[in-house]
Motif scaffolding. Structure first.
Motif, PDB file in Angstrom:
ATOM      1  N   ASP A  79      90.023  -6.588 -66.535  1.00 13.03           N
ATOM      2  CA  ASP A  79      88.601  -6.939 -66.436  1.00 13.03           C
ATOM      3  C   ASP A  79      87.770  -5.687 -66.676  1.00 13.03           C
ATOM      4  OD1 ASP A  79      86.154  -8.128 -65.846  1.00 13.03           O
ATOM      5  OD2 ASP A  79      86.421  -7.963 -63.682  1.00 13.03           O
ATOM      6  N   GLY A  80      87.642  -5.290 -67.946  1.00 12.76           N
ATOM      7  CA  GLY A  80      86.977  -4.042 -68.298  1.00 12.76           C
ATOM      8  C   GLY A  80      85.522  -3.983 -67.882  1.00 12.76           C
ATOM      9  N   GLY A  81      84.826  -5.112 -67.890  1.00 12.31           N
ATOM     10  CA  GLY A  81      83.418  -5.122 -67.518  1.00 12.31           C
ATOM     11  C   GLY A  81      83.170  -5.325 -66.044  1.00 12.31           C
ATOM     12  N   ALA A  82      84.226  -5.385 -65.240  1.00 10.70           N
ATOM     13  CA  ALA A  82      84.117  -5.597 -63.787  1.00 10.70           C
ATOM     14  C   ALA A  82      83.330  -6.860 -63.456  1.00 10.70           C
ATOM     15  CB  ALA A  82      83.496  -4.375 -63.099  1.00 10.70           C
ATOM     16  N   ARG A  83      83.517  -7.899 -64.284  1.00 12.81           N
ATOM     17  CA  ARG A  83      82.814  -9.161 -64.030  1.00 12.81           C
ATOM     18  C   ARG A  83      83.309  -9.811 -62.740  1.00 12.81           C
ATOM     19  NH1 ARG A  83      79.436 -11.306 -64.275  1.00 12.81           N
ATOM     20  NH2 ARG A  83      79.435 -13.226 -65.489  1.00 12.81           N
ATOM     21  N   TYR A  84      84.557  -9.536 -62.370  1.00  9.90           N
ATOM     22  CA  TYR A  84      85.093 -10.108 -61.139  1.00  9.90           C
ATOM     23  C   TYR A  84      84.984  -9.149 -59.962  1.00  9.90           C
ATOM     24  CZ  TYR A  84      86.553 -13.971 -64.001  1.00  9.90           C
ATOM     25  OH  TYR A  84      86.538 -15.054 -64.844  1.00  9.90           O
ATOM     26  N   LEU A  85      84.205  -8.071 -60.184  1.00 12.00           N
ATOM     27  CA  LEU A  85      83.722  -7.190 -59.108  1.00 12.00           C
ATOM     28  C   LEU A  85      84.852  -6.545 -58.316  1.00 12.00           C
ATOM     29  CD1 LEU A  85      80.777  -9.481 -57.990  1.00 12.00           C
ATOM     30  CD2 LEU A  85      80.633  -7.421 -59.365  1.00 12.00           C
ATOM     31  N   TRP A  86      85.856  -6.035 -59.038  1.00 14.82           N
ATOM     32  CA  TRP A  86      86.877  -5.218 -58.373  1.00 14.82           C
ATOM     33  C   TRP A  86      86.341  -3.817 -58.054  1.00 14.82           C
ATOM     34  CZ3 TRP A  86      88.056  -0.935 -61.361  1.00 14.82           C
ATOM     35  CH2 TRP A  86      87.787  -1.031 -62.732  1.00 14.82           C
ATOM     36  N   ARG A  87      85.179  -3.477 -58.620  1.00 14.75           N
ATOM     37  CA  ARG A  87      84.446  -2.275 -58.244  1.00 14.75           C
ATOM     38  C   ARG A  87      82.970  -2.566 -58.429  1.00 14.75           C
ATOM     39  NH1 ARG A  87      83.973   2.273 -62.966  1.00 14.75           N
ATOM     40  NH2 ARG A  87      83.674   0.941 -64.765  1.00 14.75           N
ATOM     41  N   PHE A  88      82.123  -1.706 -57.866  1.00 10.29           N
ATOM     42  CA  PHE A  88      80.693  -1.857 -58.127  1.00 10.29           C
ATOM     43  C   PHE A  88      80.434  -1.432 -59.571  1.00 10.29           C
ATOM     44  CE2 PHE A  88      76.298  -0.523 -58.428  1.00 10.29           C
ATOM     45  CZ  PHE A  88      75.640  -1.541 -57.774  1.00 10.29           C
ATOM     46  N   PRO A  89      79.897  -2.322 -60.401  1.00  9.84           N
ATOM     47  CA  PRO A  89      79.715  -1.968 -61.815  1.00  9.84           C
ATOM     48  C   PRO A  89      78.623  -0.921 -62.009  1.00  9.84           C
ATOM     49  CG  PRO A  89      78.776  -4.130 -61.360  1.00  9.84           C
ATOM     50  CD  PRO A  89      79.472  -3.697 -60.104  1.00  9.84           C
ATOM     51  N   PRO A  90      78.949   0.258 -62.538  1.00  5.52           N
ATOM     52  CA  PRO A  90      77.908   1.262 -62.796  1.00  5.52           C
ATOM     53  C   PRO A  90      76.843   0.690 -63.724  1.00  5.52           C
ATOM     54  CG  PRO A  90      80.101   2.202 -63.080  1.00  5.52           C
ATOM     55  CD  PRO A  90      80.275   0.721 -62.970  1.00  5.52           C
ATOM     56  N   GLN A  91      75.592   1.028 -63.471  1.00  4.22           N
ATOM     57  CA  GLN A  91      74.507   0.523 -64.310  1.00  4.22           C
ATOM     58  C   GLN A  91      73.401   1.559 -64.400  1.00  4.22           C
ATOM     59  OE1 GLN A  91      72.351  -2.779 -62.179  1.00  4.22           O
ATOM     60  NE2 GLN A  91      74.080  -2.581 -60.778  1.00  4.22           N
TER      61      GLN A  91
END
Length: 283
Positions: free
Chosen positions: A102-114
């Protein structure tokens, strides 16, 4: 069909907000989630139909929609609930195994940097330099010069005075006119609806953040603030890191900062901090 218009509008409003209509609270909480995580549970915030994307966490979407009803349609309690969750407070650290799935962290395994939005970048620069005018309410300010010569003409400002140092929410937007700094960082044209901002990366963004007259001026103000609040170079470096990054510098950063200040001055050091990824990204 023969009811007065005001009664028809009231009937529509009651239907939209009726407890048995799940769509309205779903759309609202999805926008709130998008605000905090960069992408909504449904990635197409204005399309919950068959042409839109499927929700990544449908049970969570329904849970938050019910919570919105439980809070009497008030948003603040829901903001608090999201911000205090383990999902929001988790690290943004990268894990190769998870990224492969899940390269885009859509399933929120980490807080997605933005990256900060354009207005937030500008407001943060003003806050760090000590020049942010926190006055609430009242008339807005313009980042353009307005003239009328048969037709209205707008000229973006090249120099920015204290009257423009308010938070960007008070900016008076003109259609088809965007300031250089805000425009480069994907601030949308105010004449078009923008349910979700697209985040682009281009060389012009780095050039704008490095050479824009607003950033250069604020770097000087930042340096003047450090001179007032720190009695020596090491104290000023410590203060600068706390203001810009909310942390202390490590020994390598402290050494590099000392060398930079000795060779090019305090304002150059401040300008470097304002141009760092850590300053404009939420990690």
């Amino acid at each position: 069909a023969d009811a007065p218009e005001n009664e028809r509008r009231l009937a529509l409003a009651r239907w939209i907000t009726h407890p048995s209509n799940p769509l309205t609270p779903r759309v609202i909480v999805n926008r709130l989630w998008q605000h905090h995580f960069g992408t909504g549970i449904v990635a197409t915030p204005s399309d919950f139909g068959f042409n839109g994307e499927r929700p990544t966490h449908p049970e969570l979407l329904d849970y938050l929609a019910k919570r919105l009803h439980a809070h009497g349609w008030r948003w603040k309690p829901l903001h608090r609930e999201i911000l205090l969750s383990m999902t929001y407070r988790q690290s943004s650290a990268h894990h190769a195994a998870n990224a492969r799935i899940d390269g885009g962290a859509r399933y929120l395994w980490r807080f997605p940097p933005q990256r900060l939005e354009a207005e937030s970048i500008r407001d943060t620069i003003l806050a760090v330099s000590g020049k942010l005018d926190r006055t609430m309410g009242g008339p807005g300010f313009r980042l353009y010069r307005y003239t009328v010569d048969n037709v209205a003409t707008y000229y973006p400002l090249e120099q920015f005075g204290p009257e423009t140092f308010r938070r960007a929410v008070y900016q008076t937007a003109a259609r088809s006119v965007r300031s250089e700094l805000l425009g480069q960082y994907d601030c949308p044209d105010s004449s078009l609806p923008e349910p979700k901002r697209f985040v682009t990366t281009s060389p012009l963004q780095a050039l704008a953040l490095l050479n824009n007259s607003f950033v250069i001026d604020q770097s000087r103000f930042f340096a003047e603030r450090l001179e007032r609040e720190g009695s020596n170079t090491q104290q000023r470096i410590e203060k600068a890191f706390q203001l810009a990054f909310s942390r202390a510098p490590d020994p390598q950063e402290r050494e590099a900062a000392t060398t930079l200040i000795a060779g090019h001055g305090l304002a150059a050091f401040c300008r470097a901090l304002l141009n760092s990824n850590e300053f404009i990204y939420v990690m």
